[in-house]
Structures are given as C-alpha cells and as structure tokens.
Design an enzyme around this catalytic site. Sequence first.
Site, PDB file in Angstrom:
ATOM      1  N   ARG A 193       0.832  -1.217   0.000  1.00 42.24           N
ATOM      2  CA  ARG A 193       0.000   0.000   0.000  1.00 42.24           C
ATOM      3  C   ARG A 193       0.859   1.256   0.000  1.00 42.24           C
ATOM      4  O   ARG A 193       0.369   2.355   0.306  1.00 42.24           O
ATOM      5  CB  ARG A 193      -0.944  -0.007   1.211  1.00 42.24           C
ATOM      6  CG  ARG A 193      -2.325  -0.559   0.941  1.00 42.24           C
ATOM      7  CD  ARG A 193      -2.314  -1.905   0.350  1.00 42.24           C
ATOM      8  NE  ARG A 193      -3.672  -2.425   0.125  1.00 42.24           N
ATOM      9  CZ  ARG A 193      -3.932  -3.628  -0.337  1.00 42.24           C
ATOM     10  NH1 ARG A 193      -2.947  -4.451  -0.649  1.00 42.24           N
ATOM     11  NH2 ARG A 193      -5.175  -4.032  -0.519  1.00 42.24           N
ATOM     12  N   ARG A 279      -1.466  -4.655  18.124  1.00 42.24           N
ATOM     13  CA  ARG A 279      -0.099  -4.220  17.855  1.00 42.24           C
ATOM     14  C   ARG A 279       0.044  -2.709  18.064  1.00 42.24           C
ATOM     15  O   ARG A 279       0.986  -2.209  18.639  1.00 42.24           O
ATOM     16  CB  ARG A 279       0.298  -4.610  16.418  1.00 42.24           C
ATOM     17  CG  ARG A 279       1.622  -4.055  15.929  1.00 42.24           C
ATOM     18  CD  ARG A 279       2.791  -4.486  16.807  1.00 42.24           C
ATOM     19  NE  ARG A 279       2.877  -5.914  16.962  1.00 42.24           N
ATOM     20  CZ  ARG A 279       3.480  -6.749  16.109  1.00 42.24           C
ATOM     21  NH1 ARG A 279       4.067  -6.267  15.050  1.00 42.24           N
ATOM     22  NH2 ARG A 279       3.486  -8.039  16.319  1.00 42.24           N
ATOM     23  N   ARG A 395      21.617  25.961 -13.382  1.00 40.28           N
ATOM     24  CA  ARG A 395      22.078  27.301 -13.013  1.00 40.28           C
ATOM     25  C   ARG A 395      21.907  28.190 -14.242  1.00 40.28           C
ATOM     26  O   ARG A 395      21.828  27.707 -15.369  1.00 40.28           O
ATOM     27  CB  ARG A 395      23.549  27.260 -12.612  1.00 40.28           C
ATOM     28  CG  ARG A 395      23.751  26.595 -11.279  1.00 40.28           C
ATOM     29  CD  ARG A 395      25.209  26.341 -11.012  1.00 40.28           C
ATOM     30  NE  ARG A 395      25.975  27.570 -10.909  1.00 40.28           N
ATOM     31  CZ  ARG A 395      27.308  27.600 -10.844  1.00 40.28           C
ATOM     32  NH1 ARG A 395      27.992  26.475 -10.883  1.00 40.28           N
ATOM     33  NH2 ARG A 395      27.951  28.733 -10.742  1.00 40.28           N
ATOM     34  N   HIS A 396      21.863  29.483 -14.026  1.00 43.01           N
ATOM     35  CA  HIS A 396      21.839  30.430 -15.147  1.00 43.01           C
ATOM     36  C   HIS A 396      23.140  30.291 -15.941  1.00 43.01           C
ATOM     37  O   HIS A 396      24.123  29.719 -15.455  1.00 43.01           O
ATOM     38  CB  HIS A 396      21.721  31.853 -14.604  1.00 43.01           C
ATOM     39  CG  HIS A 396      22.810  32.121 -13.631  1.00 43.01           C
ATOM     40  ND1 HIS A 396      24.071  32.473 -14.028  1.00 43.01           N
ATOM     41  CD2 HIS A 396      22.836  31.993 -12.289  1.00 43.01           C
ATOM     42  CE1 HIS A 396      24.834  32.572 -12.961  1.00 43.01           C
ATOM     43  NE2 HIS A 396      24.107  32.285 -11.894  1.00 43.01           N
ATOM     44  N   ASN A 402      30.313  36.139 -12.698  1.00 38.18           N
ATOM     45  CA  ASN A 402      31.027  34.844 -12.724  1.00 38.18           C
ATOM     46  C   ASN A 402      32.392  35.028 -13.348  1.00 38.18           C
ATOM     47  O   ASN A 402      33.399  34.526 -12.846  1.00 38.18           O
ATOM     48  CB  ASN A 402      30.294  33.807 -13.598  1.00 38.18           C
ATOM     49  CG  ASN A 402      29.041  33.256 -12.976  1.00 38.18           C
ATOM     50  OD1 ASN A 402      28.125  32.889 -13.693  1.00 38.18           O
ATOM     51  ND2 ASN A 402      28.995  33.178 -11.670  1.00 38.18           N
ATOM     52  N   GLY A 408      27.364  37.004  -5.919  1.00 40.56           N
ATOM     53  CA  GLY A 408      26.137  37.790  -5.801  1.00 40.56           C
ATOM     54  C   GLY A 408      25.920  38.732  -6.966  1.00 40.56           C
ATOM     55  O   GLY A 408      26.188  38.412  -8.117  1.00 40.56           O
ATOM     56  N   ARG A 453      20.327  37.393 -14.415  1.00 37.35           N
ATOM     57  CA  ARG A 453      21.030  36.316 -15.119  1.00 37.35           C
ATOM     58  C   ARG A 453      20.171  35.070 -15.269  1.00 37.35           C
ATOM     59  O   ARG A 453      20.336  34.312 -16.223  1.00 37.35           O
ATOM     60  CB  ARG A 453      22.356  36.004 -14.407  1.00 37.35           C
ATOM     61  CG  ARG A 453      22.265  35.673 -12.928  1.00 37.35           C
ATOM     62  CD  ARG A 453      23.646  35.804 -12.314  1.00 37.35           C
ATOM     63  NE  ARG A 453      23.767  35.391 -10.918  1.00 37.35           N
ATOM     64  CZ  ARG A 453      23.466  36.142  -9.865  1.00 37.35           C
ATOM     65  NH1 ARG A 453      22.954  37.353 -10.037  1.00 37.35           N
ATOM     66  NH2 ARG A 453      23.666  35.704  -8.639  1.00 37.35           N
ATOM     67  N   GLU A 473      19.609  33.691  -5.480  1.00 37.24           N
ATOM     68  CA  GLU A 473      20.832  33.140  -4.885  1.00 37.24           C
ATOM     69  C   GLU A 473      20.922  33.506  -3.410  1.00 37.24           C
ATOM     70  O   GLU A 473      20.321  34.505  -2.965  1.00 37.24           O
ATOM     71  CB  GLU A 473      22.047  33.683  -5.667  1.00 37.24           C
ATOM     72  CG  GLU A 473      23.405  33.188  -5.218  1.00 37.24           C
ATOM     73  CD  GLU A 473      23.548  31.665  -5.183  1.00 37.24           C
ATOM     74  OE1 GLU A 473      22.722  31.004  -4.508  1.00 37.24           O
ATOM     75  OE2 GLU A 473      24.489  31.142  -5.792  1.00 37.24           O
ATOM     76  N   ARG A 498      32.853  30.572   8.033  1.00 33.19           N
ATOM     77  CA  ARG A 498      32.080  29.908   6.997  1.00 33.19           C
ATOM     78  C   ARG A 498      32.656  28.523   6.701  1.00 33.19           C
ATOM     79  O   ARG A 498      31.929  27.542   6.567  1.00 33.19           O
ATOM     80  CB  ARG A 498      32.085  30.784   5.746  1.00 33.19           C
ATOM     81  CG  ARG A 498      31.192  30.278   4.671  1.00 33.19           C
ATOM     82  CD  ARG A 498      30.811  31.403   3.735  1.00 33.19           C
ATOM     83  NE  ARG A 498      29.737  30.942   2.877  1.00 33.19           N
ATOM     84  CZ  ARG A 498      29.954  30.346   1.720  1.00 33.19           C
ATOM     85  NH1 ARG A 498      31.187  30.162   1.295  1.00 33.19           N
ATOM     86  NH2 ARG A 498      28.942  29.925   0.995  1.00 33.19           N
ATOM     87  N   HIS A 539      20.270  29.221  -9.071  1.00 31.94           N
ATOM     88  CA  HIS A 539      21.665  29.526  -8.710  1.00 31.94           C
ATOM     89  C   HIS A 539      22.257  28.378  -7.905  1.00 31.94           C
ATOM     90  O   HIS A 539      21.535  27.531  -7.375  1.00 31.94           O
ATOM     91  CB  HIS A 539      21.704  30.819  -7.900  1.00 31.94           C
ATOM     92  CG  HIS A 539      21.001  31.936  -8.591  1.00 31.94           C
ATOM     93  ND1 HIS A 539      21.650  32.880  -9.330  1.00 31.94           N
ATOM     94  CD2 HIS A 539      19.673  32.222  -8.701  1.00 31.94           C
ATOM     95  CE1 HIS A 539      20.758  33.718  -9.853  1.00 31.94           C
ATOM     96  NE2 HIS A 539      19.562  33.343  -9.480  1.00 31.94           N
ATOM     97  N   GLN A 540      23.568  28.443  -7.760  1.00 32.86           N
ATOM     98  CA  GLN A 540      24.298  27.344  -7.122  1.00 32.86           C
ATOM     99  C   GLN A 540      23.737  26.963  -5.738  1.00 32.86           C
ATOM    100  O   GLN A 540      23.400  25.811  -5.499  1.00 32.86           O
ATOM    101  CB  GLN A 540      25.770  27.762  -6.991  1.00 32.86           C
ATOM    102  CG  GLN A 540      26.648  26.823  -6.201  1.00 32.86           C
ATOM    103  CD  GLN A 540      27.411  25.865  -7.093  1.00 32.86           C
ATOM    104  OE1 GLN A 540      26.834  25.165  -7.912  1.00 32.86           O
ATOM    105  NE2 GLN A 540      28.707  25.854  -6.936  1.00 32.86           N
TER     106      GLN A 540
END
Length: 587
Positions: A193, A279, A395-396, A402, A408, A453, A473, A498, A539-540
């Site tokens: 099911r 049960r 991604r764009h 880039n 950003g 983008r 992004e 980070r 975006h990434q």
Amino acid sequence: MHKSMSSNNILTTQITIDNNHNDHDESNYSIPKSSPSSSPPGSNIISSPSSNRYSNNFNNSNFSSSSSSSSSNSNNSNNNVHSPSYTPGSKEIFFRVKDRVKKAYFKGTTVEDLKLLFLQKFPEFPKDVDIQFLIIDKGTNKEQQVNDVCDIKEHQELLIRHEYNEDTKKRSQGYTGLDKEKIVLVMVGLPARGKTYVARKICRMLNWMLVPAKVFNVGEYRRLRIGAGQPHDFFDPHNPEGIKARLHMAVAALDDMISWLHNGGRVGIYDATNSTNERRQLVEKRCTREKMTVVYVESICNDASVIEHNIKETKLLSPDYQGVDPSKAVQDFRDRINHYLKVYETVEGEKTRYIKLYDVGKKIEVNNITGYIPSRVVFFLMNLHLHPRPIWLTRHGESEFNAQNRIGGDSDLTERGDNYAHQLAVWISEWCSKVRADGYDGEVVVWTSSLKRAIRTAQYISQPKVVMRALDEIDAGICDGMTYDEIQEKMPDERAARDSDKLQYRYPRGESYEDVIQRLEPLLLELERTKSPVLIVSHQATLRCLYSYLKGRVKEECPFINIPLHTLIQLSPKAYGCEETAFKLAN
Ligand code: SIN
C-alpha cells in the site's frame, strides 16, 4: 548560430560533493570522471534530448522501483577548486559526531594521524576520551571500527560516538517551532500500500526542513535478523512461531527508535504494517510511557491497478524474492497480503491522532492533528502524487560577475552565458516536440529566480515563465559583489567561520544555507504538487538545497554539492528516489 550539442556532451551522472567552498555562480565546476564500467551502456543512445523518453517515465508509474544512475562522465573535470586544506594524494572524508558532519582531507598513515585530524576539526571535543572511528555499512547498518586507515575510502563517513554537548545552544534545531515534543509516526496498512514510499518521503521532507527524522522499518529488521525469503505462512496470524518472531522484530525496531529519539532524534517513523489494534496498542503504550506523541499514518489503497503495479514493480525486486520465479513470487506475496487481510483493523477512535491517506493522496482524512510538525506532514501528504514527470535544474548561464569571480550581484549574462541560454531553449523545445510526437501535451512549467542572469537564461524558451524570489541566490549580505580572495583578505574571520560550518554560517546581513532552505519550503511543496515537468533556472546555493531534497542527501552535504554551470540536471522522481541524468549543453 546555436547548434545542439552532440552526443558526447550528454552525461549520466550523480552530482557529487564538491571541494568548492563557493556558493555563488562561480564558473568552475567538476564532474568526476567515471570509470569506463560506470558509463551507462549505450549512453550514445541517449544522445539527443529527444531520445530521453518522457514516455518511459509515464510507463513507470505507481510505487515503481528505481535505482539512481550513478555513473558520471565528463570532459570538464579539470577545474576542481580544492579547499585550502587539500593536498594532492589526500582523501576527502567526513567526520560525523551525532548530527554534525565536517569534511576533512586525510593523508596520514595511522589511526593516531586520523585522531589528530579529527581533533583539529572538532577542537571542542574532549581530549581525554578514547576516540573510535566507525564505518557504517549503509546497506546492512553494520558497524566496523577503523583499526587500519587503509579501510578508509574516498568520501568515507566516519562516525564518532560520543555524547558531548558542545554548542547545542548555537546549533539550529530547524525552524519547526519552539516545542521539543518527540513525535512517532506509526505507519499502518496492508502490504503493497505504499507505506514505505510515504514513510521515506515524509522522512526526506522533515530532514530537509532540518528536523531530525528517521525511518525504522520492521521488515528490514526481520531480513537482517531472521533472513529474507520467509514464505507467506511466516506471516500467517495462526502461525505461533511466525507471530513470536515478528513480535521480536517489531519490539527491536521500536526499542531502537525510542533510543534514537532520546538521543537527539525528533520524529521517528515506525514503518510496519501495524495492522491490528493489539499491535498499535503495544506501540502506543510504549511511546506514551516515553512521553512521545503518536500519530498514525494509514495508507489505504483500494485501486487494484496501483496494488498490482506495486507488487510487480517493487515487491518482486525486494530481497524477500531474490532469485524466486516471478510468478511464484507474486503468488506468495498475494498470499502474504491475504494473511494480513484476515486480521486487518483500520485506525479509529475519536481521540486518536491519525492521517488516513487514500490511494496515495486522492483523499485524506485527518483526526485530532495539532502542532507544527504533524500539520506540515498533513500538508505535505496532501500534495503527494505519483504522476511521473521530470524536474530539471539548471544554473543560469555564465554571468559577468562569474567571469570576474565575484559573488552575488545582479549582472547580465556574458556571451558564453547567452550561448547556454540558446542551447537550453533548443533542448527544451526538442524535448517538447518529442513528447508531443509520443502523444503527450509537452507542457513545461518554467520557474526562474528574480535575478537578471536567471531571467535572461530562460528568455529564449517559448513556454510561460514564472519569476520567484524564493529562487534567488543566497544573499551574501555585506560580501555581495566581492571575490572570495577579497573576503579572505578583508574579512578572514568570516571566511574561517564559513569554512568551519558552511550550513549554518550566515553572511553578515545576509543568509545562511539554513535560511535558504527555509525560504524554499513553500516552493518545494509546489514542486511536489505540480504534475507537469518543471524547469528551474536558479543559482548554485538554491539548487544545492533543492537537489539535496530531491536526492535525499544529508543536510551537511548540501553546501558542498557540485552543481555544474551550463549543465541541465534531469531528475525523474521514482518510488524510492530520483533517477538522474545530466546534459552538458554548452562549454
Ligand atoms: C515484515 O516482516 O516484512 C513486516 C512485518 C510487519 O510489518 O508486519
């Protein structure tokens, strides 16, 4: 002129964890080269978008089984960007302590070297305890202690069991409200099911929402401890030995689930037939004693074609029937269902908390459901469907930022990026023509972020587009527009923070991955609800989050998933995961 790519640009791959610490639209990307044996046989057959048959997807409906395509193949794997700690010859590994996972590069030769590396990564870990590294076999759940570092493979996860309460205050517990109630979702239903399908989907959704959830499948306990291949009379309610053995397995799974819930778990999903009141009483009494809230999720399926399909497509592939003649296996499984049918009792009771799911989402009945998590589960189940369709992530195309390695911003596409936009439109149009020729309507829903983008990347596609800010992004806050080198130079502490916890790190006045996941949740429900093929141009970082949901990756891996530029990732949801193919459409 924009031509379609030739066959060798079409990759069948599973997107990999990346060394790359960048979230943003960096143009470097890598798909590891596959071994020749992992190349899909006849990958040149899927040499044009049109041969990627939508019709196959239609045929594979209803709880059908799947295996992910895992081979990879690339002529663009040279641009791997290693994190600063990588050195040639080191292995990428992951240390896991409870729900914390950290990536490391190991090049040592002894377990002592491994401990040193571990303590570098977890400096807060008590120094006076004996650290043992465990490798868990994902198939059998068996543990193996690392005594020799030669046992460690590339990308190996090493579990370190220790109850230390380092930064629980800092750690996010997801965004699921303030109450810390432990919830047990008890699956109920006859065999075939779709209980396991539903259980895994709920689990994947909750984990993605950063709620620690885990499925405990009683059938797996039985297979591991007693062995697969029990004949149908093992399940006969008049077979005393079968009853005893099944009770043992049910209790073992229940014990493990409760212990897991007491050790940081939040939602246990108890996946078994649980088909009698007796049960369910046993399970409920135990959970109540442990101060856990029980919610039943009953899957009722009366659509004979769905049941039949499920038996043939999933049960025959189960280890229970390995090597058994298919017609005998089908008969045995039907007999098994009949044993359960004799004693089956549906969930009832005015006070009982339950969700009844009829024919996987056609109708839902809800009783006494309150609280954030149970309500999210109801909402999620309301949007479930089994309609097969592809989901494409891209991604764009390459943007001006880039090309300058800046993060950003809202810059336009470069010429390369614009070329990709053309290739993408050609590919989608060819795909639509092909499925139309096969008799389907070829409607594709296109979602883009609100950034230039992404919008520009979708501009040549003739289908209607919906712009969604949720797809923007990750917001890099005060770092927006900077290069990674500039961040390193001007804000080394930010970069270090980070690197030490990429999932939770929030850019000053910006966002963290967890924030991105949170803002994507409504979109994800919409994605689950939509029956048409969906193309997402984003975006990434956002795509890493969506991809990690669709592929059921653990949240810690999410910020490291490699989403290559100029590549269309096709994910076809199946019963137990998503099949994946990647098409490299431009350089
Ligand atoms: C099984 O052993 O396959 C499942 C037992 C049950 O849930 O009834």
